[in-house]
Scaffold this active site. Structure first.
Site, PDB file in Angstrom:
ATOM      1  N   SER A   1       0.844  -1.195   0.000  1.00 39.86           N
ATOM      2  CA  SER A   1       0.000   0.000   0.000  1.00 39.86           C
ATOM      3  C   SER A   1       0.875   1.240   0.000  1.00 39.86           C
ATOM      4  CB  SER A   1      -0.897   0.016   1.234  1.00 39.86           C
ATOM      5  OG  SER A   1      -1.507   1.284   1.375  1.00 39.86           O
TER       6      SER A   1
ATOM      7  N   TYR B   1      -1.379   0.016  10.293  1.00 41.84           N
ATOM      8  CA  TYR B   1      -1.485  -0.589   8.960  1.00 41.84           C
ATOM      9  C   TYR B   1      -0.279  -0.186   8.114  1.00 41.84           C
ATOM     10  CZ  TYR B   1      -3.518  -1.348   4.257  1.00 41.84           C
ATOM     11  OH  TYR B   1      -3.761  -1.748   2.970  1.00 41.84           O
TER      12      TYR B   1
END
Lengths: 245, 439
Positions: free
Chosen positions: A138, A151
């Site tokens: 990501s 995250y």
């Protein structure tokens, strides 16, 4: 015809990428947590032209389940030449900040289990002397930010791991692709208000299909995220800390 | 603020759902909601039948998986959020085509069933619902019904043409039609009045699968109903060319501040189109895309009607006195200087429609757009309803945003029987509007 294993095959992004592989006539082995959803995806890919589709139910958090799953995939497809690791969770940052166990669980799924799986895959591919490993990371891994650093840090760990793996496997015939999507309109982001930066899973899945075809090393998708993240990474701390990122 | 992401195609009326959820897994129940739900497919219904002001919309585009396709029989099993365009992309290269298609391919299978859509082949194939072998209906109470003409036949009849009100259609099995290639043989000829249209249509229906006419809605007097008649068949294998590579369609870039279709443009453009060619008849080969879906060639074409949107009106009047009724409708439209460039005439066949609430029935159908000019537009449409009601015809709910409850109940006399099948957890802006004063 490629022999492709997709772990996290019911994710919206993976499913869109898989439809393109199916249209190419590739053989697919699909892994996910829910049997009925996997079957629905597999049936669809079969109609769309997949050479064969196999399915396997597995929870990636269970590290001991990885090797038997890889054995099953190799047996079903008669070997593997591409692996796409597409599973992950988007934990609630506030819950992660409040409770250490929640933060650790998020890391277990998004970093630890992936490192375990990718290590096994890398060793198998290195032995056979060819293969392509693609993992969906990501843009959140490019710099830790208050809004989702648990995250983001797991993805940062994954990014560094993939960089190192690519370095290690250089010259071995095995390719490593890091996919860094920006914000994507999927069930994982269902709670978010969708702004203009959100991309569709079709777009991101298509970019992944292309990047795998071109055997690239890093793929930002959509491409403009490379620019955004370069700017964010180069912000001096004094400025960065005053932003709401 | 109205929700532009979940508008209808006519962009009238403005609406705002209280919540929006997504169906992505056909094995799961209808998403729980605090307010009545309504399936929202691809938003191509023109009026308010796909809107749920103050309620919950359940987006169905996530149910977009094929389940099985047998290229020897042409039977396709798929989830209800699959677009007709996606079916064509799959089936045409394998020699199959939609059994019935509306004028846009960007509708979902669920939407095609809920509106029991029709196409230019109505006189031979009937409606879309006739080709649905089976459908799966999820009710908000958790029931899951498999419906066909044999199985739960009453539920099948209520759901086909049931405007999404009987529950959430999650999958369907459809019989496709064999083709030998993607091309069409098209015959186009000019006609000077309504009588000629009716004669051409009667003559063409026997040996042409597709017939439809464009009509000049500004013509009056002896010229009323004049236009271009198009009859077509799928081209046989001989003379097929390879399928051209598809390019992305250009988009209408923005909503114009006023409607591009207005008093200044309407008449000249209709007249020009009527006289667009010197020749009054020709024959050519067309790819199925521009033939069936000319408007899909411009994305967001509805923006051309400006910020107030437009109303589409489609009615059918029975064969008896069809000539007089259509003449009166067209005269009233032309006298009001209303209408658009996209006025369509078609003779429906007598193939029975399978749904309790299906719109198509034997007779002549007229469809056209009206830029929304406020009260004059609504008064004109009410006057048109008067003509259709007197003729014993009907107006198409998929395209309606304003018909009265009384008109609706006259057009659809089975409404009372149908309402017993309406899921108590489902509602729509359309349904609340037409049921307002019903007992």
């Amino acid at each position: 015809m490629r022999k492709i294993l997709i772990v996290g095959a019911t994710s919206a992004i993976a499913e869109q990428a898989a439809r393109r592989f199916a249209a190419d006539g590739d053989a697919l082995f699909l892994v996910g947590r829910r049997a009925d959803r996997l079957e629905a995806v597999a049936d669809d890919l079969k109609v769309r032209g997949a050479h064969t589709t196999g399915t396997h139910v597995m929870d990636a958090d269970d590290l001991a389940a990885h090797a038997p799953m890889l054995d099953a995939a190799e047996a079903a497809l008669g070997g593997l030449d591409t692996v796409l690791v597409a599973y992950g969770t988007l934990p609630d940052q506030a819950a992660c900040a409040a409770e250490p166990a929640t933060a650790v669980a998020a890391w277990h799924t998004n970093a630890v289990s992936q490192i375990a799986l990718l290590t096994d895959v890398a060793n198998r591919f290195e032995r056979q002397g060819h293969g392509l490993i693609a993992a969906i990371s990501s843009v959140a891994g490019d710099r830790g930010r208050a809004s989702n650093y648990v995250y983001g840090s797991a993805k940062a760990g994954l990014n560094a791991f993939l960089d190192g793996l690519r370095h290690r496997l250089f010259g071995s015939g095995v390719q490593v692709l890091t996919i860094r999507p920006g914000m994507v309109d999927t069930p994982m982001t269902a709670e978010f208000d969708k702004g203009p930066l959100f991309a569709s899973p079709e777009k991101v899945g298509g970019d992944i299909h292309k990047a795998i075809g071109k055997r690239r090393a890093v793929c930002y998708t959509p491409g403009f995220w490379w620019l955004i993240m370069t700017v964010i990474q180069s912000l001096p701390r004094a400025v960065f800390h005053r932003t709401q990122l | 603020m109205p929700d532009s992401a979940h508008a209808s195609w006519g962009r009238y009326p403005a609406s705002r759902p209280a919540a929006v959820t997504r169906a992505t897994d056909r094995h799961r129940a209808v998403p729980e909601a605090a307010t009545p739900v309504l399936a929202y497919g691809n938003g191509r219904s023109y009026g308010d039948s796909c809107l749920n002001n103050g309620g919950t919309l359940v987006e169905t585009r996530g149910l977009d998986r094929f389940i099985a396709f047998d290229p020897t029989t042409g039977v396709l099993d798929c989830e209800a959020g699959v677009l007709l365009a996606e079916i064509l992309a799959l089936a045409v290269p394998q020699g199959w085509f939609l059994p019935v298609t509306p004028g846009t391919q960007y509708v979902t299978v669920g939407g095609a069933i809920a509106n029991d859509v029709h196409g230019k082949n109505h006189h031979v194939a009937g409606t879309f619902g006739r080709h649905v072998h089976e459908l799966e209906l999820r009710r908000t109470d958790g029931d899951c019904l498999h419906c066909s003409r044999q199985l739960n036949a009453d539920w099948f009849a209520a759901t086909v043409g049931g405007l999404g009100l009987t529950g959430l259609v999650t999958r369907a099995r459809i019989g496709l039609r064999r083709i030998e290639g993607p091309y069409m043989d098209v015959d186009t000829r000019r006609f000077d009045d309504l009588d000629t249209f009716l004669k051409l249509s009667a003559a063409a229906d026997a040996d042409h699968e597709y017939t439809v006419a464009w009509t000049d809605c500004t013509a009056r007097g002896r010229a009323v109903g004049r236009g271009w008649f198009m009859q077509a068949n799928h081209k046989p294998a001989l003379g097929q060319k390879p399928d051209p590579r598809r390019r992305g369609a250009p988009a209408f870039p923005f909503t114009t501040p006023v409607s591009m279709i207005n008093r200044a443009t309407l008449r000249p453009l209709n007249t020009l189109y009527f006289h667009r060619r010197w020749r009054s008849a020709w024959r050519d080969t067309q790819h199925y895309q521009p033939y069936f879906y000319p408007l899909d060639g411009i994305r967001h074409w509805n923006r051309a009607y400006g910020p107030t949107g437009f109303l589409q009106y489609q009615c059918v009047v029975p064969h008896t006195d069809a000539r007089a009724s259509i003449t009166e409708l067209l005269e009233r439209i032309a006298a009001a200087g209303a209408g658009s460039f996209l006025s369509v005439l078609k003779v429906f066949g007598d193939v029975p429609s399978p749904g309790l609430m299906s719109f198509p029935r034997p007779g002549v159908t007229l469809a056209l757009d009206f830029p929304n000019r406020g009260r004059p537009t609504f008064e004109l449409l009410d006057a048109l309803d008067g003509v259709v009601m007197a003729a014993g015809g009907a107006v198409y709910p998929a395209k309606d945003a304003r018909m009265s409850g009384a008109a609706f109940r006259q057009y659809f006399p089975e409404w009372r029987r149908f309402s017993a099948y309406v899921d108590p957890g489902v509602s729509s802006s359309f349904w609340r509007r037409v049921m307002e004063e019903a007992q």
